[in-house]
Design an enzyme around this catalytic site. Structure first.
Site, short mmCIF file in Angstrom:
data_model
loop_
_atom_site.label_atom_id
_atom_site.label_comp_id
_atom_site.label_asym_id
_atom_site.label_seq_id
_atom_site.Cartn_x
_atom_site.Cartn_y
_atom_site.Cartn_z
N ASP A 1 7.96 -5.20 -3.52
CA ASP A 1 8.95 -4.08 -3.60
C ASP A 1 9.63 -4.02 -4.77
OD1 ASP A 1 10.04 -1.67 -2.98
OD2 ASP A 1 9.43 -1.72 -1.18
N HIS B 1 7.07 1.39 -6.41
CA HIS B 1 7.87 0.18 -5.75
C HIS B 1 7.51 -1.18 -6.31
CE1 HIS B 1 9.99 2.06 -2.32
NE2 HIS B 1 8.80 3.06 -2.44
N GLU C 1 5.92 6.64 -2.22
CA GLU C 1 7.11 7.02 -2.96
C GLU C 1 7.03 6.68 -4.65
OE1 GLU C 1 10.45 6.97 0.28
OE2 GLU C 1 9.99 5.02 -0.69
C1 ACM Z 1 7.85 4.21 3.37
O1 ACM Z 1 8.96 4.23 4.02
N1 ACM Z 1 8.46 4.56 2.23
C2 ACM Z 1 6.59 3.81 3.51
#
Ligand code: ACM
Length: 536
Positions: free
Chosen positions: A171, A242, A309
């Site tokens: 991440d 991420h 995201e």
């Molecule tokens: C997530 O909770 N961003 C998959």
């Protein structure tokens, strides 16, 4: 007998029981040798009994191909315990039930004195799981969980008949798996300078570096340990969002024509980060090399590529990304993400694996063989199932273990809405409105432990338990529709036996009455999520 998860059918045999003692032999039929090894080690530790191999009175393990692979039958009478499974996995789940039947002390790692009487009540159990994917996700990126903690979680999953561990390995804030070809991923990307205490709004910092990673040998051990427990470890390398930790290690991976990626460090904030991967051939090749090492380490049929995201601002501003959109004839940046995901879908398919990603991968068109982790509620999963894609249901409103467990100021992680034990017990993985054919695409569900505010295994325990016990029953048993579920009966089984098992296992769960004083974390700033939890 207070089993958790409850078996499909359980008939007490009046007046019968079997006592496991130093004369008890353990016979392992063909294909059950690994399960016998596990049982001898687990029960041997708790009881001090040798359980030597042998026929006759004792414990007999066998495979019967007439049963489904994960189904089992367990029968106890005065002659002993017989566990028959459709495959070794079924036998293993039957053995988990046997351990529960022996009482909480069967979970200890050394015998208590004076020696207990290991009486198994007379019973006939027929059991099989509802879903093939019964998972938990550990976010080891935001806060690293050292190897030992992961092995311990594998034991906890096995005890609850859960069979998938999804490891969120990368991440913005950290990269956690050794990649031999790119050592800076862990040397640089594995460490952030400091950590916010609490969520985004917090002004508190711990002012110390945080990091760590699993070596490839660690991963091999984790995967092998999981396999002995009939658990599949699904790796996640989160792309194209991420990804700041990777970009900090190798700045050429980012959108170098719009940001000075050489100035980036593994992120010390929380939330959604604008620094996403670039879409150059070199970035694709880099990640192919990463995934090649990941495939060597993880035999899982599914490989998770994240996909959640991913803000599109840098791609909108980047001439290189815009050239890629034009060259590929794509409509917009959503389709660019889709193109990126399709690339890896095809790449994985050529290697006999299947891609799974968070439900954002639906935006801009889903790659043909891809499966979806439906996290933003049920909608993504419904769309995917209707389009014929497999779905793992993990709607945040029900099964995100970072959501707090009760209202009130004492909850240690004040994130989002309260999702109580009862809420999780009433979680239904298959939403209304799907046809039976579509519903078959819901291959299971998982509970996700995001760790922004879980800075130790003790906090992960608190947030995960007892809710993971309720989740395990949801995905194992064929419970009635949510409103008709006997939550009081489940809570009574927890009180009568299962909290005792968790105590013996050393799980620091949230007590039914609320957090213990040390489990409270006053002063840590949280963030409520917008809007109420949606209905199914
Ligand atoms: C997530 O909770 N961003 C998959």
């Amino acid at each position: 007998m207070d089993l958790v998860p409850a078996p499909l059918s359980c008939r007490p045999v009046e007046g019968a029981s079997y006592v496991i003692d130093r004369h008890t032999a353990l016979s392992a039929g063909p294909g059950t040798e690994g399960v016998a090894r596990w049982l001898r080690s687990a029960l041997g530790a708790a009881t001090g009994l040798p359980l030597p191999p042998g026929e006759g009175s004792g414990i007999a393990l066998a495979v019967d191909g007439a049963l489904a692979p994960e189904a089992y039958r367990l029968a106890v009478d005065a002659a002993g315990v017989r566990i028959t499974g459709g495959g070794a996995a079924g036998v293993f789940w039957g053995v988990q039930t046997l351990r529960q039947l022996l009482g909480p002390d069967a979970y200890r790692r050394a015998p208590l004195a004076p020696a207990a009487l290991w009486r198994v009540p007379g019973v006939e159990i027929d059991d099989a799981p509802r879903f093939g994917w019964r998972g938990m996700m550990l976010d080891v990126a935001r806060h690293f969980m050292p190897k030992d903690g992961v092995l311990r979680y594998l034991d906890l999953l096995a005890a609850h008949k859960l069979n998938v561990l999804h490891l969120h390995l990368t991440d913005d804030q950290g990269w956690r798996v050794e990649i031999k070809r790119y050592p800076l991923l862990t040397e640089v990307g594995g460490w952030r300078a400091r950590t916010k205490v609490g969520l985004r709004e917090s002004t508190l910092w711990d002012e110390r570096p945080h990091g760590g990673h699993y070596t490839q040998d660690d991963i091999r051990e984790i995967v092998a340990y999981a396999a002995e427990r009939h658990i599949t470890v699904v790796p996640e390398i989160d792309v194209p969002g991420h990804s700041q930790a990777a970009i900090a290690a190798y700045p050429e991976l980012g959108n170098t024509d719009v940001v000075d990626t050489a100035a980036l460090e593994p992120w010390t904030g929380w939330g959604v980060n604008p620094n996403v991967l670039g879409v150059s051939d070199a970035t694709l090749a880099f990640y192919e090399n990463v995934f090649a090492e990941v495939l060597d380490l993880f035999p899982s049929p599914f490989v998770h590529i994240g996909g959640d995201e991913c803000p599109k601002e840098q791609w909108k501003a980047s001439p290189a990304a815009q050239r890629r959109i034009a060259e590929q004839g794509l409509a917009d940046e959503d389709e660019l993400q889709s193109w990126f995901v399709r690339h890896f879908d095809g790449w994985l398919a050529e290697r006999g694996r299947r891609l799974i990603g968070w439900d954002e991968i639906l935006e801009g068109g889903l790659a043909p063989g891809a499966a979806v982790s439906s996290w933003r509620g049920y909608a993504g999963g419904i769309d995917a199932a209707r389009a014929g894609h497999d779905v793992v249901m993990c709607p945040e409103q029900y099964v995100y273990l970072d959501w707090r467990q009760a209202e009130g100021p004492d909850e240690p992680v004040p994130i989002a809405h309260a999702r109580t034990l009862e809420d999780v017990y009433r979680f239904e993985p298959v939403p209304d409105g799907l046809t039976p054919e579509e519903a078959r695409h819901v291959i299971g569900a998982q509970a996700n432990a995001w760790s922004e505010v879980m800075d130790s295994a003790r906090v992960v325990d608190y947030m995960s338990f007892p809710r993971l016990c309720a989740f395990a029953e949801v995905v194992w048993h064929r419970l009635p529709p949510p409103a008709e579920r006997d939550f009081a009966g489940f809570a009574a089984r927890m009180d009568a036996a299962h909290y005792g098992r968790l105590d013996a296992l050393g799980v620091e769960y949230r007590p039914p009455g609320g957090p213990l004083p040390w489990q409270r974390r006053p002063g840590v700033v949280g963030r409520p999520k917008d809007g109420p939890p949606p209905r199914r």
